[in-house]
Write a protein that holds these residues in place. Structure first.
Motif, PDB file in Angstrom:
ATOM      1  N   UNK A 182      71.110  -3.720 -39.779  1.00  0.00           N
ATOM      2  CA  UNK A 182      70.917  -3.717 -41.230  1.00  0.00           C
ATOM      3  C   UNK A 182      70.380  -2.362 -41.685  1.00  0.00           C
ATOM      4  N   UNK A 183      71.061  -1.762 -42.652  1.00  0.00           N
ATOM      5  CA  UNK A 183      70.641  -0.464 -43.178  1.00  0.00           C
ATOM      6  C   UNK A 183      70.033  -0.660 -44.563  1.00  0.00           C
ATOM      7  N   UNK A 184      68.793  -0.188 -44.738  1.00  0.00           N
ATOM      8  CA  UNK A 184      68.124  -0.323 -46.024  1.00  0.00           C
ATOM      9  C   UNK A 184      68.505   0.822 -46.948  1.00  0.00           C
ATOM     10  N   UNK A 185      68.474   0.545 -48.233  1.00  0.00           N
ATOM     11  CA  UNK A 185      68.753   1.569 -49.224  1.00  0.00           C
ATOM     12  C   UNK A 185      67.559   2.505 -49.384  1.00  0.00           C
ATOM     13  N   UNK A 186      67.798   3.667 -49.926  1.00  0.00           N
ATOM     14  CA  UNK A 186      66.729   4.630 -50.172  1.00  0.00           C
ATOM     15  C   UNK A 186      65.686   4.017 -51.100  1.00  0.00           C
ATOM     16  N   UNK A 187      64.431   4.123 -50.720  1.00  0.00           N
ATOM     17  CA  UNK A 187      63.345   3.546 -51.500  1.00  0.00           C
ATOM     18  C   UNK A 187      62.935   2.166 -51.025  1.00  0.00           C
ATOM     19  N   UNK A 188      63.689   1.587 -50.080  1.00  0.00           N
ATOM     20  CA  UNK A 188      63.354   0.274 -49.550  1.00  0.00           C
ATOM     21  C   UNK A 188      62.609   0.403 -48.223  1.00  0.00           C
ATOM     22  N   UNK A 189      61.579  -0.416 -48.038  1.00  0.00           N
ATOM     23  CA  UNK A 189      60.801  -0.438 -46.793  1.00  0.00           C
ATOM     24  C   UNK A 189      60.523  -1.886 -46.415  1.00  0.00           C
ATOM     25  N   UNK A 190      60.715  -2.198 -45.150  1.00  0.00           N
ATOM     26  CA  UNK A 190      60.502  -3.556 -44.645  1.00  0.00           C
ATOM     27  C   UNK A 190      59.484  -3.505 -43.515  1.00  0.00           C
ATOM     28  N   UNK A 191      58.340  -4.239 -43.665  1.00  0.00           N
ATOM     29  CA  UNK A 191      57.288  -4.289 -42.652  1.00  0.00           C
ATOM     30  C   UNK A 191      57.094  -5.740 -42.237  1.00  0.00           C
ATOM     31  N   UNK A 197      51.262 -11.473 -32.131  1.00  0.00           N
ATOM     32  CA  UNK A 197      50.402 -10.284 -32.076  1.00  0.00           C
ATOM     33  C   UNK A 197      49.578 -10.215 -33.352  1.00  0.00           C
ATOM     34  N   UNK A 198      48.331  -9.751 -33.248  1.00  0.00           N
ATOM     35  CA  UNK A 198      47.465  -9.616 -34.417  1.00  0.00           C
ATOM     36  C   UNK A 198      47.347  -8.167 -34.875  1.00  0.00           C
ATOM     37  N   UNK A 199      48.095  -7.237 -34.224  1.00  0.00           N
ATOM     38  CA  UNK A 199      47.945  -5.824 -34.577  1.00  0.00           C
ATOM     39  C   UNK A 199      49.271  -5.061 -34.663  1.00  0.00           C
ATOM     40  N   UNK A 200      50.381  -5.615 -34.155  1.00  0.00           N
ATOM     41  CA  UNK A 200      51.651  -4.889 -34.107  1.00  0.00           C
ATOM     42  C   UNK A 200      52.573  -5.279 -35.260  1.00  0.00           C
ATOM     43  N   UNK A 201      53.296  -4.265 -35.814  1.00  0.00           N
ATOM     44  CA  UNK A 201      54.239  -4.469 -36.899  1.00  0.00           C
ATOM     45  C   UNK A 201      55.502  -3.648 -36.626  1.00  0.00           C
ATOM     46  N   UNK A 202      56.672  -4.163 -37.039  1.00  0.00           N
ATOM     47  CA  UNK A 202      57.904  -3.391 -36.984  1.00  0.00           C
ATOM     48  C   UNK A 202      58.201  -2.883 -38.396  1.00  0.00           C
ATOM     49  N   UNK A 203      58.671  -1.635 -38.477  1.00  0.00           N
ATOM     50  CA  UNK A 203      58.915  -1.000 -39.781  1.00  0.00           C
ATOM     51  C   UNK A 203      60.353  -0.502 -39.830  1.00  0.00           C
ATOM     52  N   UNK A 204      61.035  -0.792 -40.940  1.00  0.00           N
ATOM     53  CA  UNK A 204      62.376  -0.258 -41.196  1.00  0.00           C
ATOM     54  C   UNK A 204      62.387   0.256 -42.625  1.00  0.00           C
ATOM     55  N   UNK A 205      62.868   1.477 -42.820  1.00  0.00           N
ATOM     56  CA  UNK A 205      62.851   2.076 -44.155  1.00  0.00           C
ATOM     57  C   UNK A 205      64.132   2.859 -44.388  1.00  0.00           C
ATOM     58  N   UNK A 206      64.542   2.912 -45.644  1.00  0.00           N
ATOM     59  CA  UNK A 206      65.723   3.682 -46.010  1.00  0.00           C
ATOM     60  C   UNK A 206      65.413   5.129 -46.314  1.00  0.00           C
ATOM     61  N   UNK A 270      53.785  -0.280 -50.052  1.00  0.00           N
ATOM     62  CA  UNK A 270      53.939  -1.678 -49.652  1.00  0.00           C
ATOM     63  C   UNK A 270      52.748  -2.055 -48.781  1.00  0.00           C
ATOM     64  N   UNK A 271      51.981  -3.101 -49.189  1.00  0.00           N
ATOM     65  CA  UNK A 271      50.772  -3.493 -48.466  1.00  0.00           C
ATOM     66  C   UNK A 271      51.123  -4.012 -47.065  1.00  0.00           C
ATOM     67  N   UNK A 272      50.326  -3.569 -46.083  1.00  0.00           N
ATOM     68  CA  UNK A 272      50.463  -4.043 -44.705  1.00  0.00           C
ATOM     69  C   UNK A 272      49.227  -4.899 -44.419  1.00  0.00           C
ATOM     70  N   UNK A 273      49.412  -6.209 -44.262  1.00  0.00           N
ATOM     71  CA  UNK A 273      48.293  -7.152 -44.132  1.00  0.00           C
ATOM     72  C   UNK A 273      48.227  -7.681 -42.702  1.00  0.00           C
ATOM     73  N   UNK A 274      47.062  -7.538 -42.080  1.00  0.00           N
ATOM     74  CA  UNK A 274      46.867  -8.044 -40.727  1.00  0.00           C
ATOM     75  C   UNK A 274      46.550  -9.541 -40.754  1.00  0.00           C
TER      76      UNK A 274
END
Length: 294
Positions: A182-191, A197-206, A270-274
């Motif tokens: 999946x390719x995100x558009x410019x300005x889009x971010x997915x976290x 896990x209580x500390x790890x996140x995957x990030x994808x951004x356009x 975009x807020x990253x909440x643990x």
């Protein structure tokens, strides 16, 4: 610990309450972090251990409470609750060894009948083990014979001919199914948080580059690493936050927060909440690992 912390006259609840207030946490915030009911937290601060659901929970609740307010839960319990002392103070009048010897219960020796039964069991145990092994061997051999017979029956006769049709020759191997990323558009971010896990996140951004923003409602400190290299460490206040530019081709960003409950982390606005800390994990000292998957 300071000299005040080692004072055996200082109540457990008084120390925990002092540490909570120093960390800037309310009882409700500690309840949310520890999942311990508010009434039990209040009872601990008042040294009312009789109000807890059972003696077993005293050490566990005190340890979790201590971790949540920034103390070392294991060491705190050993220092202030040795041998599950729940009076709120460390006991200093240990019973003399001579007196303790008087409380030892009488040793119950086995009767002659019980002794003979144990000896008979030990005597015949090897024979039982051998019998079980023999049965297992017979079962395995029988299974092997049956399988060999079936394989012989299914095999083709020596004089039989095998023909191959043109359709079989012309068949092409099936194409492998390719899963498109999946390719995100410019300005889009997915976290997204990593499962379990209580500390790890995957990030994808356009976007080619990203922006990390740190802030806090009270004074605290934090640090940031990019691909294992520390790029910033400093203070956060209600009026002064900090932003870090994340360059292109970044693989991982590590964020260390010294007072997580009052800190805020945003990536590309975009807020990253643990999630809540795991059992025994500090609620204030937290680590966030952002793994970019672009």
């Amino acid at each position: 610990m300071t000299e005040e912390n080692l004072n055996p006259k200082m109540n457990i609840g008084e120390k925990l309450k002092s540490a909570r207030e120093k960390a800037g946490l309310s009882i409700d915030e500690v309840q949310k972090d520890t999942k311990i009911q508010k009434k039990y937290l209040v009872a601990i601060e008042n040294d009312d251990f009789e109000a807890l659901p059972g003696k077993f929970y005293v050490r566990a609740f005190v340890k979790t409470f201590a971790n949540a307010v920034g103390l070392n839960g294991d060491k705190f319990v050993e220092d202030y609750l040795p041998n599950n002392n729940v009076t709120g103070e460390v006991k200093s009048d240990a019973k003399p060894v001579k007196d303790q010897a008087l409380t030892v219960s009488r040793v119950v020796r086995p009767t002659p009948t019980e002794t003979k039964a144990k000896m008979d069991f030990r005597k015949y145990l090897p024979l039982g083990v051998i019998a079980v092994i023999v049965v297992i061997v017979l079962v395995v051999v029988g299974f092997a014979v049956v399988k060999t017979h079936n394989d012989s029956s299914d095999s083709a006769p020596k004089n039989s001919k095998v023909t191959v049709s043109n359709d079989d020759v012309k068949k092409k191997p099936a194409k492998k199914k390719v899963t498109k990323k999946t390719t995100l558009k410019k300005g889009e971010t997915k976290v997204e948080p990593v499962k379990d896990s209580t500390s790890d996140f995957t990030v994808q951004t356009g976007d080619d580059t990203s922006k990390l923003e740190l802030s806090a409602t009270r004074f605290t400190t934090a640090s940031v690493k990019i691909n294992g290299n520390q790029v910033w460490t400093g203070s956060l206040t209600p009026t002064v936050g900090h932003s870090v530019d994340i360059p292109k081709d970044t693989k991982e960003v590590n964020i260390s927060l010294n007072n997580a409950p009052i800190s805020s982390v945003k990536l590309n606005n975009k807020a990253v909440v643990m999630s809540a800390p795991a059992q025994g994990q500090s609620a204030t000292q937290r680590q966030m690992n952002l793994k970019f998957n672009n």
